[in-house]
Design an enzyme around this catalytic site. Structure first.
Site, short mmCIF file in Angstrom:
data_model
loop_
_atom_site.label_atom_id
_atom_site.label_comp_id
_atom_site.label_asym_id
_atom_site.label_seq_id
_atom_site.Cartn_x
_atom_site.Cartn_y
_atom_site.Cartn_z
N PRO A 1 1.12 -0.99 0.12
CA PRO A 1 0.21 0.01 -0.14
C PRO A 1 1.04 1.55 0.01
O PRO A 1 0.75 2.01 -0.10
CB PRO A 1 -0.56 0.11 1.06
CG PRO A 1 -0.62 -1.08 1.73
CD PRO A 1 0.57 -2.40 0.84
N ASP B 1 -8.94 1.47 -25.39
CA ASP B 1 -9.13 1.43 -24.11
C ASP B 1 -9.35 2.77 -23.07
O ASP B 1 -8.96 3.76 -23.59
CB ASP B 1 -8.28 0.67 -23.71
CG ASP B 1 -8.21 -0.30 -23.77
OD1 ASP B 1 -9.25 -1.14 -23.51
OD2 ASP B 1 -6.90 -1.20 -23.05
N GLU C 1 2.61 -8.57 8.00
CA GLU C 1 2.81 -6.82 9.06
C GLU C 1 4.07 -6.15 8.04
O GLU C 1 3.80 -5.11 7.59
CB GLU C 1 3.56 -6.64 10.11
CG GLU C 1 2.81 -5.71 11.03
CD GLU C 1 1.56 -5.79 11.45
OE1 GLU C 1 0.75 -4.81 10.53
OE2 GLU C 1 0.51 -6.86 11.41
N ARG D 1 -2.40 -7.95 -21.35
CA ARG D 1 -3.75 -7.66 -22.03
C ARG D 1 -2.72 -6.81 -22.90
O ARG D 1 -3.51 -6.58 -24.98
CB ARG D 1 -4.81 -7.46 -21.84
CG ARG D 1 -5.19 -6.07 -21.21
CD ARG D 1 -6.33 -5.98 -20.38
NE ARG D 1 -7.66 -5.36 -21.19
CZ ARG D 1 -7.20 -4.38 -22.17
NH1 ARG D 1 -6.15 -3.41 -21.58
NH2 ARG D 1 -8.38 -4.39 -22.78
N1 ADE Z 1 -0.92 -5.62 -0.52
C1 ADE Z 1 -1.82 -4.69 0.85
N2 ADE Z 1 -2.59 -3.91 -0.29
C2 ADE Z 1 -1.94 -3.24 -1.14
C3 ADE Z 1 -2.63 -2.49 -2.24
N3 ADE Z 1 -3.51 -1.04 -1.44
N4 ADE Z 1 -1.90 -2.27 -2.76
C4 ADE Z 1 -0.69 -3.18 -3.27
N5 ADE Z 1 -0.71 -4.39 -2.45
C5 ADE Z 1 -1.26 -4.14 -1.39
#
Ligand code: ADE
Length: 243
Positions: free
Chosen positions: A87, A167, A114, A152
């Site tokens: 994230p 696209d 974690e 793709r």
């Molecule tokens: N792992 C956990 N959440 C994630 C996300 N939003 N994007 C990429 N990998 C992740």
């Protein structure tokens, strides 16, 4: 193109990589997928891949050795891009998809814990990617999203190659509305212009509807685009229709 995936849950990828466009691309030899359980590269008898954090606190941290050993075994003499799904990574976009699609070898690292030992980020990984501002239970689903969007784009992967070119996002605009038979369904008619056979008018209508949709749903995309004279005229038309 070769795509390697390092995960503790290889079975998660079975359906996705073997189905539809991705499965066909692999069958045709356009791409080859290899899913590796990096627990197999653990240095311990018990297959340990994580440990408690230095400095204390909750959660577990992925150890560097298994991931370094796995990537080194996979890479051989190649210098693949090594992509960590997390994230905290750079927000994924069609532009990044196009950039990654031009590579010959990609390695995706998917964690469920974690955290990653920081030395993995600093010395093993070339790219960190997030698919959006929300937290998944692991990187696997995110890697599937990224891999799908890359495969793709490979020449020959889509039945109709032009569909990747028009696209949403590839053009910088959202796609125009599509219709098929019947010409009238429950009283709702297909726009006459699409039945007219007049190609230049149809093209203009499609561009206008792409602009309308983008203006209504994602106006910030228009600001990033260099508008042609025709696009400017069509936007003026759309705005005066609304007024
Ligand atoms: N792992 C956990 N959440 C994630 C996300 N939003 N994007 C990429 N990998 C992740």
């Amino acid at each position: 193109m070769r795509i390697d995936i390092l995960t503790l849950f290889p079975e998660m990828f079975d359906g996705v990589l073997n189905t539809s466009i991705l499965g066909k691309a692999a069958e045709k030899g356009i791409v080859s997928f290899q899913v590796t359980n990096f627990r197999d590269y653990s240095e311990s008898k018990h297959g340990t891949v994580d440990d408690t954090p230095y400095g204390g606190g909750g959660g577990m941290v992925l150890k560097p050795e298994p991931l370094f050993r796995a990537v080194e075994a996979i890479a051989g003499t190649d210098k693949p891009r090594v992509v960590l799904m997390c994230p905290q990574g750079k927000r994924y976009s069609q532009k990044i998809a196009e950039e990654l699609a031009a590579e010959r070898h990609l390695v995706f690292l998917c964690g469920h814990y974690e955290g990653y030992d920081e030395r993995i980020r600093e010395h093993l990984v070339t790219d960190e990617i997030s698919i959006g501002d929300y937290v998944l239970t692991g990187g696997e689903l995110a890697a599937m999203v990224v891999i799908d969007s890359i495969v793709r784009l490979q020449p020959g992967a889509l039945g109709n190659q032009s569909s990747a070119v028009t696209d949403s996002f590839s053009t910088g605009l959202l796609e125009y509305p599509h219709y098929t038979r019947p010409a009238e369904f429950r009283g709702w008619r297909v726009p006459d212009i699409l039945l007219s056979g007049h190609h230049a008018n149809i093209e203009r209508w499609r561009l206008k509807e792409s602009l309308r949709r983008t203006l209504e749903r994602r106006p910030e995309l228009l600001e990033q685009l260099e508008l042609t004279k025709t696009m400017q005229e069509l936007l003026d038309e759309i705005r005066s229709e609304k007024a």
